[in-house]
Design an enzyme around this catalytic site. Structure first.
Site, PDB file in Angstrom:
ATOM      1  N   CYS A 109      67.398 -30.523  10.866  1.00  0.00           N
ATOM      2  CA  CYS A 109      67.927 -29.290  10.109  1.00  0.00           C
ATOM      3  C   CYS A 109      69.288 -28.901  10.117  1.00  0.00           C
ATOM      4  O   CYS A 109      69.643 -27.693   9.488  1.00  0.00           O
ATOM      5  CB  CYS A 109      66.771 -28.211  10.248  1.00  0.00           C
ATOM      6  N   HIS A 127      63.544 -21.729  10.175  1.00  0.00           N
ATOM      7  CA  HIS A 127      62.950 -22.659   8.943  1.00  0.00           C
ATOM      8  C   HIS A 127      61.423 -23.137   9.416  1.00  0.00           C
ATOM      9  O   HIS A 127      61.087 -23.293  10.413  1.00  0.00           O
ATOM     10  CB  HIS A 127      63.403 -24.321   9.262  1.00  0.00           C
ATOM     11  N   HIS A 129      57.396 -23.930   8.125  1.00  0.00           N
ATOM     12  CA  HIS A 129      56.518 -25.005   7.331  1.00  0.00           C
ATOM     13  C   HIS A 129      54.970 -24.157   7.133  1.00  0.00           C
ATOM     14  O   HIS A 129      54.122 -24.690   7.068  1.00  0.00           O
ATOM     15  CB  HIS A 129      56.263 -25.991   8.135  1.00  0.00           C
ATOM     16  N   GLU A 150      55.257  -2.808  -1.176  1.00  0.00           N
ATOM     17  CA  GLU A 150      55.768  -1.909  -0.466  1.00  0.00           C
ATOM     18  C   GLU A 150      56.691  -2.865   0.674  1.00  0.00           C
ATOM     19  O   GLU A 150      57.947  -2.497   1.054  1.00  0.00           O
ATOM     20  CB  GLU A 150      54.882  -1.165   0.506  1.00  0.00           C
ATOM     21  N   HIS A 200      56.766 -27.905   0.688  1.00  0.00           N
ATOM     22  CA  HIS A 200      57.832 -28.221   2.090  1.00  0.00           C
ATOM     23  C   HIS A 200      57.573 -26.853   3.081  1.00  0.00           C
ATOM     24  O   HIS A 200      56.842 -26.993   3.936  1.00  0.00           O
ATOM     25  CB  HIS A 200      59.173 -28.409   1.696  1.00  0.00           C
TER      26      HIS A 200
END
Length: 240
Positions: A109, A127, A129, A150, A200
């Site tokens: 990443c 990140h 998943h 809200e 993803h």
């Protein structure tokens, strides 16, 4: 005669504050997000930026088991011009866990984290998943949209009556190949703090790890909310 305890003081994510190192923050948040299903099966990750240095977890290992000395530390090389955003050739290694006998690769990443730093001035990126994030990309096409909820207030610059929009980019076979479409989304949607990746997961950021954590929790709530509302016949993008 009593023996003095030599036990190491233990803390968890509920005690994190500015006195803790980026390595400590990453390790504890990884444990937390593993229990929530955001970084299971070695997927997902967290990166932080502090005092000009970038902290990134290694690739391909169980995120709930990462240790502080397994975090890569990078910094920008001012003498190197950015030519290929996928390669991160403008970064140099300050610390590698492999110097301590490990055999790790830096997170795949890395180019995506770096884009959030370079383009959006982020201080931390998560990140995920999470299943809710992935499912949200199936019920929306190019943009995830919700309004009149809200929890939207938890995203900087947004309120209950606003339409919160998150761009959705197409997935690729390899993480670094997302760089081009992620960069385009970051530039096209200046008000978002997240980018979804079709089938993803999601990239979420904030000015520091505290805001990134807040944003991550709010976005995941909204993803889950939209999916459940869809199942019940409601449209989360409508105030009706």
């Amino acid at each position: 005669m009593s023996q003095q305890s030599t036990a190491v003081k233990v803390f968890d994510h509920t005690q994190l504050n500015d006195t803790h190192t980026p390595q400590q923050v990453i390790v504890e948040l990884m444990k937390l997000y593993y229990t929530q299903g955001w970084v299971s099966g070695t997927g997902g990750g967290i990166s932080m930026k502090k005092d000009g240095k970038i902290y990134i977890a290694p690739s391909g290992i169980h995120k709930e088991r990462i240790k502080e000395d397994q975090i890569f530390v990078m910094e920008q090389d001012p003498e190197v011009q950015v030519v290929d955003i996928q390669s991160c050739q403008h970064l140099k290694t300050v610390y590698s866990p492999n110097d301590n006998g490990y055999n790790f690769k830096i997170s795949a990443c890395q180019p995506l984290f770096q884009l959030c730093y370079d383009v959006r001035g982020a201080g931390a990126v998560i990140h995920s998943h999470a299943l809710s994030a992935m499912l949200a990309t199936l019920i929306y096409d190019k943009e995830f949209k919700v309004t009149h909820l809200e929890m939207i207030k938890g995203i900087r610059g947004h309120g209950f009556y606003d339409e919160l929009v998150v761009p959705i980019i197409e997935n690729t076979a390899f993480e670094n190949e997302l760089a081009g479409s992620l960069k385009e989304a970051l530039e096209k949607y200046p008000n978002t703090f997240a980018v979804l990746v079709k089938r993803h997961g999601v990239y979420i950021w904030g000015k520091d790890w505290v805001e990134a954590k807040t944003h991550a929790e709010v976005y995941h709530y909204l993803f889950d909310c939209a999916v459940r509302m869809k199942q019940l016949g409601f449209d989360a993008s409508s105030k009706q």
